[in-house]
Design a protein around this motif. Structure first.
Motif, PDB file in Angstrom:
ATOM      1  N   ASN A  32     -33.183   9.443 -49.016  1.00  0.00           N
ATOM      2  CA  ASN A  32     -33.083   9.759 -47.473  1.00  0.00           C
ATOM      3  C   ASN A  32     -32.259  11.241 -47.427  1.00  0.00           C
ATOM      4  O   ASN A  32     -32.322  11.728 -46.241  1.00  0.00           O
ATOM      5  CB  ASN A  32     -32.283   8.880 -46.674  1.00  0.00           C
ATOM      6  N   ARG A  34     -33.628  15.287 -48.726  1.00  0.00           N
ATOM      7  CA  ARG A  34     -34.604  16.009 -49.248  1.00  0.00           C
ATOM      8  C   ARG A  34     -34.485  17.539 -48.937  1.00  0.00           C
ATOM      9  O   ARG A  34     -34.144  18.048 -48.289  1.00  0.00           O
ATOM     10  CB  ARG A  34     -36.030  15.523 -48.840  1.00  0.00           C
ATOM     11  N   GLU A  43     -32.175  18.600 -45.790  1.00  0.00           N
ATOM     12  CA  GLU A  43     -32.289  17.446 -44.755  1.00  0.00           C
ATOM     13  C   GLU A  43     -31.811  16.124 -44.940  1.00  0.00           C
ATOM     14  O   GLU A  43     -32.281  15.802 -46.253  1.00  0.00           O
ATOM     15  CB  GLU A  43     -33.625  17.482 -43.979  1.00  0.00           C
ATOM     16  N   SER A  44     -30.858  15.418 -44.085  1.00  0.00           N
ATOM     17  CA  SER A  44     -30.829  14.077 -44.225  1.00  0.00           C
ATOM     18  C   SER A  44     -31.309  13.465 -43.325  1.00  0.00           C
ATOM     19  O   SER A  44     -31.392  13.781 -41.964  1.00  0.00           O
ATOM     20  CB  SER A  44     -29.294  13.966 -44.233  1.00  0.00           C
ATOM     21  N   LEU A  45     -32.099  12.290 -43.483  1.00  0.00           N
ATOM     22  CA  LEU A  45     -32.816  11.600 -42.873  1.00  0.00           C
ATOM     23  C   LEU A  45     -32.431  10.509 -42.343  1.00  0.00           C
ATOM     24  O   LEU A  45     -32.963   9.583 -41.224  1.00  0.00           O
ATOM     25  CB  LEU A  45     -34.334  11.300 -43.507  1.00  0.00           C
ATOM     26  N   LYS A  46     -31.177  10.042 -42.821  1.00  0.00           N
ATOM     27  CA  LYS A  46     -30.484   8.481 -42.249  1.00  0.00           C
ATOM     28  C   LYS A  46     -28.940   8.557 -42.102  1.00  0.00           C
ATOM     29  O   LYS A  46     -28.530   9.469 -42.770  1.00  0.00           O
ATOM     30  CB  LYS A  46     -30.987   7.489 -43.548  1.00  0.00           C
ATOM     31  N   THR A 179     -27.614  12.443 -39.344  1.00  0.00           N
ATOM     32  CA  THR A 179     -28.724  13.183 -39.709  1.00  0.00           C
ATOM     33  C   THR A 179     -28.702  14.660 -39.305  1.00  0.00           C
ATOM     34  O   THR A 179     -28.179  15.047 -38.325  1.00  0.00           O
ATOM     35  CB  THR A 179     -29.974  12.437 -38.979  1.00  0.00           C
ATOM     36  N   ARG A 181     -30.214  18.648 -40.266  1.00  0.00           N
ATOM     37  CA  ARG A 181     -31.521  19.588 -41.026  1.00  0.00           C
ATOM     38  C   ARG A 181     -31.077  21.175 -40.703  1.00  0.00           C
ATOM     39  O   ARG A 181     -30.683  21.859 -39.646  1.00  0.00           O
ATOM     40  CB  ARG A 181     -32.787  19.397 -40.084  1.00  0.00           C
TER      41      ARG A 181
END
Length: 185
Positions: A32, A34, A43-46, A179, A181
């Motif tokens: 999560n 990337r 970025e963290s997605l979670k 989250t 970015r």
């Protein structure tokens, strides 16, 4: 690419760093978190996916300027000693920003000294702001960091204790549990 531009305020030459990117990412959640755009977007997605990234360049002298866009979230934008590896602190739910060699700014939240956040006093934290462009200035000669909000001109500064954060320094971005970015522009 580094471009030399004179700074009229103090007649200091500022190196505009246009080719900074992230060299390495540290996280316990590789699914999560990337990097995108050849290491220029982090970025963290979670929710709960703490992470940090260090830049490719080392800074030991001079003044350097890096433009950073925070699309969303409340990252820490700062530096750390390149020779001290980032560590996740379990007592802080896996956060990477608590190391004493970390200095910088929590976006709209406060300043970071020796890995400790000092929250803003007397101002709203405004953590809901998105798509903010900052100019991050690393002044090695004066042991000082500056963060300028390009949208409103607001400037903040942090003095770095080189006994805690010895040279060389590197760009250091911490993604919190929310989250987030961040892009280098």
């Amino acid at each position: 690419m580094v471009t030399l531009t004179p700074s009229p305020a103090k007649s200091v030459t500022v190196n505009t760093v246009e080719d900074e990117r992230f060299a390495e990412v540290h996280t316990g959640d590789k699914i999560n978190v990337r990097l995108e755009d050849n290491g220029r977007i982090f970025e963290s997605l979670k929710f709960g996916a703490c992470a940090c990234a260090v830049g490719i360049h080392s800074y030991s002298s001079g003044t350097h300027s890096i433009r950073i866009k925070v699309h969303w979230g409340i990252p820490i934008l700062g530096i750390r000693s390149r020779n001290i590896p980032p560590v996740a602190y379990e007592e802080l739910r896996g956060s990477y920003g608590a190391d004493p060699s970390t200095y910088g700014f929590g976006k709209d939240a406060g300043r970071v000294f020796n890995g400790r956040m000092k929250l803003r006093q007397g101002k709203d934290m405004r953590i809901d702001r998105t798509d903010i462009v900052f100019t991050f200035i690393i002044n090695c000669d004066e042991h000082r960091l500056s963060l300028i909000d390009e949208g409103n001109g607001e400037r903040d500064e942090v003095e770095v204790d080189v006994s805690c954060a010895p040279f060389p320094w590197c760009l250091f971005i911490v993604l919190p549990q929310t989250t987030t970015r961040v892009a280098l522009i």
